[in-house]
Design an enzyme around this catalytic site. Structure first.
Site, short mmCIF file in Angstrom:
data_model
loop_
_atom_site.label_atom_id
_atom_site.label_comp_id
_atom_site.label_asym_id
_atom_site.label_seq_id
_atom_site.Cartn_x
_atom_site.Cartn_y
_atom_site.Cartn_z
CE LYS A 142 59.70 105.69 -1.29
NZ LYS A 142 60.17 106.96 -0.71
CG ASP B 6 56.87 108.24 -1.28
OD1 ASP B 6 57.85 108.94 -1.00
OD2 ASP B 6 56.44 108.15 -2.45
#
Ligand code: NDP
Ligand code: 2IT
Length: 448
Positions: A129, A169
């Site tokens: 991430k 995201d």
């Protein structure tokens, strides 16, 4: 205390000692570790190999400076991150988040969740991430572009189609992926598979935009069907009004349910006649406006300030699709009181642990984020496949595969729940099923 319990506690203590300030990371990891106890009972070799301590430590955590200039010529510096958590089953894969709350703890919690989520998809992708505390709200397209170019100037040296493949995201959608892709190409040359969520004219996959929201409903449908129930006629509360929420509204409506709310960080819309996803899409995706405007356009809708989880109304299914820790214990009690039977998470870690405990003490069936929202990354992996073979699949092909993957995730979680006799604890089922593949791969690869 049993040997297994004390081992798990010692792994937690070590995290607490090393990273006392990383509350989101601790929350995500501790929840998973607690549910792995039965697996460790069955596999003492994992304790001997100190597998959990290795799993909770990222392979690499990169932090960097992102300087950029606004339209008035002012200079700014944001902080960029990429945490490459685990590559046991494939190249690092996971989104980039642009939001003022991004810090190392947030990126580590998301990266850790991504390991097990990506494993559950059945596709060969590891967990990662990244992101930045840059706030895209109120910025011009040029400012966002300059930020993305600066961010990629550093990120490019750490990523690649077989190494690490970022995607979107919160705060990162088609516009940002386009700018990031253009910047990468100027620095490193054309490499189609270096990012996913790309535009359809340069290697993006059909159905990636819709994938997380659709996948959430495919998973929810599988969960509901397994109880001999149906989505038809169900009243659904959805939070958020971004990418995940919008396409969750569309698919829920298509499957015969009625979505009565959407929200943002300021307030929520209540429409007893059912939210129209096209209006949400127009306001949020096209005009980049606020969800409040929905009430100006739809006569049956009301806007209220505050959290949608404090709104007291009877309904059947809760689908949180905004952000982490949006539901606290008291709000979970209201969910129970309002008659909800199912809660499935579109957002990552939207429920505090004591909220989850409230669901589990009631009759609510709970579909955790890493299972329920895996549709986005699953279609990202299908985008990687299409880029590798230099072909594009039809919307129907991708959508059918997504549906199969989400049903398979539910079945795997259910099978793990049954194997360890957890009594419809699909949270532990998902954690165990995701973990087992990663653990097997790590053990086979020696000391990694
Ligand atoms: P978007 O940026 O498209 O939308 C985010 C939505 O959540 C907005 O409505 C936003 O409201 C709201 N939100 C964000 N932060 C907060 C906050 N602190 N409090 C209240 N509301 C907030 O993001 P996505 O839809 O892509 O992501 C939503 C969630 O889904 C995140 O948890 C993300 O990690 C998760 N997810 C996303 C995937 C994807 O493919 N995009 C895949 C799997 C999970 P506002 O505009 O007011 O900030
Ligand atoms: O949380 C997630 O799974 C995502 N933001 C999607 C990641 C991806 O690589 O598509």
């Amino acid at each position: 205390m049993s040997n297994v319990k004390s081992h798990i506690e010692s792994v937690k203590d070590e995290i607490q000692r090393r990273d006392p300030d990383q509350s989101e990371f601790q929350e995500a990891v501790f929840t998973v570790l607690d549910s792995l106890a039965p697996v460790l009972e069955a596999h003492p070799e994992y304790i001997k190999a100190n597998l959990l301590s290795r799993l909770v430590e990222p392979e690499r955590a990169i932090q960097f400076r992102v300087p950029w200039q606004d339209d008035e010529g002012q200079f700014h510096v944001n902080r960029g991150f990429r945490v490459q958590f685990n590559s046991a089953i494939g190249p690092y894969k996971g989104g980039l988040r642009l939001h003022p709350t991004v810090n190392l703890s947030v990126v580590k919690f998301l990266g850790f969740e991504q390991i097990l989520k990506n494993s559950l998809t059945g596709l060969p992708i590891g967990g990662a991430k990244g992101g930045s505390d840059f706030d895209p709200k109120g910025k011009s397209d040029s400012e966002v572009m300059r930020f993305c170019q600066s961010f990629m100037t550093e990120l490019q040296r750490h990523i690649g189609p077989d190494l690490d493949v970022p995607a979107g995201d919160i705060g990162v959608g088609g516009r940002e992926i386009g700018y990031l892709f253009g910047a990468y190409k100027r620095l490193r040359g054309y490499q189609n598979g270096v990012l996913t969520g790309k535009g359809l004219t340069f290697g993006g996959s059909l159905a990636r935009t819709e994938a997380t929201g659709y996948g959430l409903l495919y998973y929810t449908n599988a969960l509901v069907k397994a109880q001999g129930d149906t989505l038809t006629g169900k009243r659904i509360k959805i939070s958020g009004s971004g990418n995940v929420a919008t396409y969750a509204v569309q698919k829920a409506t298509e499957l015969g349910a009625k979505v009565i709310t959407v929200s943002d960080s300021n307030g929520y819309i209540y429409d007893p006649k059912g939210i129209d996803y096209k209006v949400v899409q127009q306001i949020k995706e096209v005009e980049r406006g606020r969800i409040k405007e929905y009430a100006d356009r739809v006569a049956s809708a009301e806007y209220h300030g505050g959290s949608v989880w404090d709104f007291d109304v009877d309904y059947d299914i809760a689908l949180p699709c905004a952000t982490q820790n949006e539901i606290n214990k008291d709000q979970a009690k209201l969910i129970v009181k309002d008659g909800v039977k199912y809660i499935c998470e579109g957002a990552n870690m939207p429920s505090y642990p004591d909220a989850i405990a409230v669901y589990q003490d009631s009759n609510i069936l709970y579909g955790p984020a890493k299972a329920a929202n895996a549709g986005g990354v699953a279609v990202s992996a299908l985008e990687m496949s299409q880029n590798s073979e230099r072909l594009s699949w039809s919307f129907e092909t991708v959508d059918n595969r997504l549906q199969d993957i989400m049903e398979d995730i539910f079945e795997k979680s259910e099978a793990a729940d049954k194997k360890y006799q957890l009594d419809k604890n699909y949270q532990a089922g998902a954690n165990i099923a995701g973990f087992e593949k990663v653990a097997t791969a790590m053990m086979a690869q020696g000391l990694i």
